[in-house]
Scaffold this motif. Structure first.
Motif, PDB file in Angstrom:
ATOM      1  N   ALA A  14     111.083  90.174  15.919  1.00 31.84           N
ATOM      2  CA  ALA A  14     110.547  91.536  15.860  1.00 31.84           C
ATOM      3  C   ALA A  14     110.718  92.175  17.229  1.00 31.84           C
ATOM      4  O   ALA A  14     110.890  91.484  18.241  1.00 31.84           O
ATOM      5  N   SER A  15     110.671  93.498  17.270  1.00 30.34           N
ATOM      6  CA  SER A  15     110.821  94.190  18.550  1.00 30.34           C
ATOM      7  C   SER A  15     110.166  95.561  18.486  1.00 30.34           C
ATOM      8  O   SER A  15     109.725  96.014  17.420  1.00 30.34           O
ATOM      9  N   ASP A  16     110.112  96.199  19.629  1.00 28.93           N
ATOM     10  CA  ASP A  16     109.724  97.605  19.754  1.00 28.93           C
ATOM     11  C   ASP A  16     108.341  97.901  19.176  1.00 28.93           C
ATOM     12  O   ASP A  16     108.173  98.760  18.322  1.00 28.93           O
ATOM     13  N   PHE A  17     107.350  97.158  19.673  1.00 26.63           N
ATOM     14  CA  PHE A  17     105.959  97.448  19.335  1.00 26.63           C
ATOM     15  C   PHE A  17     105.466  98.682  20.086  1.00 26.63           C
ATOM     16  O   PHE A  17     104.603  99.399  19.603  1.00 26.63           O
ATOM     17  N   HIS A  18     105.946  98.889  21.297  1.00 31.35           N
ATOM     18  CA  HIS A  18     105.579 100.030  22.143  1.00 31.35           C
ATOM     19  C   HIS A  18     104.058 100.200  22.237  1.00 31.35           C
ATOM     20  O   HIS A  18     103.531 101.310  22.081  1.00 31.35           O
ATOM     21  N   LEU A  19     103.387  99.103  22.501  1.00 32.21           N
ATOM     22  CA  LEU A  19     101.938  99.170  22.643  1.00 32.21           C
ATOM     23  C   LEU A  19     101.563 100.068  23.825  1.00 32.21           C
ATOM     24  O   LEU A  19     102.173 100.001  24.886  1.00 32.21           O
ATOM     25  N   GLY A  20     100.580 100.911  23.583  1.00 36.41           N
ATOM     26  CA  GLY A  20     100.121 101.844  24.607  1.00 36.41           C
ATOM     27  C   GLY A  20     100.315 103.295  24.232  1.00 36.41           C
ATOM     28  O   GLY A  20      99.730 104.182  24.865  1.00 36.41           O
ATOM     29  N   VAL A  21     101.119 103.583  23.210  1.00 34.40           N
ATOM     30  CA  VAL A  21     101.374 104.972  22.815  1.00 34.40           C
ATOM     31  C   VAL A  21     101.146 105.130  21.308  1.00 34.40           C
ATOM     32  O   VAL A  21     101.152 104.145  20.575  1.00 34.40           O
ATOM     33  N   PRO A  22     100.945 106.366  20.844  1.00 31.12           N
ATOM     34  CA  PRO A  22     100.823 107.611  21.620  1.00 31.12           C
ATOM     35  C   PRO A  22      99.432 107.818  22.224  1.00 31.12           C
ATOM     36  O   PRO A  22      99.275 108.585  23.157  1.00 31.12           O
ATOM     37  N   THR A  23      98.428 107.135  21.649  1.00 28.60           N
ATOM     38  CA  THR A  23      97.072 107.169  22.201  1.00 28.60           C
ATOM     39  C   THR A  23      96.522 105.754  22.183  1.00 28.60           C
ATOM     40  O   THR A  23      97.020 104.882  21.462  1.00 28.60           O
TER      41      THR A  23
END
Length: 253
Positions: A14-23
């Motif tokens: 898996a990839s691209d969790f982008h934890l921290g956004v958008p809020t």
């Protein structure tokens, strides 16, 4: 990297969790969903590959890391402690990993694409940033971001300033990419093109990438496939190796 899972074991990507956004609130809900997925993986996983951009921004100062994500990091520690192989690739949003996750989680952190052998299958695995045709601007920036001197300079910024600037830059780059992220680009899919060029030189059964944000499973030649893992802001997709095959799936949990 060579893996030999037993017949009842699986390998997950898996990839691209982008934890921290958008809020913080939305990120927390996504973090909890990722943890539910990891709990499912833990039941039969031999190895879990997290293929970059786990965080929307990550930079390890000598004695400081970005706050937050405690549930996620705790779950990764639990998985590693259970004897499951944990492999983390850096992405373009979190490429500044300098040993903290290796030490704290027992993970193996990878900085560039690698060959992975799973039983009889040969894979080429990487985040996908900075490879393939085009994107010369980012390729130049990546050299700067990975330069030890510029990393040393960034460390001299107070974390409140450095992380604030990085979050602003990260949000700007993501906004600019939104149009292409939702649209299949045909022959202009650069990671697919890269895979087809690679296949002419050296055969792989699967090319596994993140970065693109669009879940894709496409043919590369007659006996090879390109799989893009998608992302967890909208799609919640991942790939699963079992019985000699890799399939792209959606987590509904």
């Amino acid at each position: 990297m060579k893996l030999n899972p037993a017949s009842h074991q699986k390998v997950y990507f898996a990839s691209d969790f982008h934890l921290g956004v958008p809020t913080a609130e939305i990120s927390l809900e996504r973090e909890k969903k990722i943890i539910r997925w990891l709990d499912e993986c833990k039941k039969d996983a031999h190895t879990i590959f997290l293929v970059g951009d786990l965080f929307d921004f990550w930079f390890e100062y000598r004695s400081t890391v970005p706050k937050g994500f405690s549930r996620f990091l705790g779950k990764l520690s639990e998985i590693a402690d259970a004897g499951i192989n944990l492999v983390i690739f850096t992405g373009n949003h979190d490429l500044w990993m300098f040993g903290y996750l290796d030490r704290e989680l027992g993970a193996k952190v990878i900085y560039d694409p690698i060959d992975v052998f799973i039983n009889e299958k040969k894979l080429f695995v990487g985040h996908g940033d900075g490879i393939g045709p085009g994107d010369s601007g980012y390729k130049f920036l990546k050299k700067i971001f990975r330069n030890r001197f510029f990393q040393w300079c960034f460390r001299w910024l107070h974390p409140n300033i450095g992380i604030g600037l990085a979050n602003f830059w990260s949000g700007k780059s993501r906004a600019q990419a939104n149009d292409t992220e939702q649209r299949f680009m045909g022959d202009d899919e650069w990671l697919w093109s890269f895979s087809k060029e690679m296949e002419k030189v050296n055969h792989y059964d699967y090319y596994i990438f993140g970065h693109r944000h669009l879940p894709l499973d496409l043919e590369v030649g007659q006996n090879s496939r390109y799989v893009n893992l998608g992302e967890w802001l909208n799609y919640y997709t991942y790939a699963e190796y079992s019985d000699g095959e890799i399939k792209l799936k959606t987590f509904e949990g």
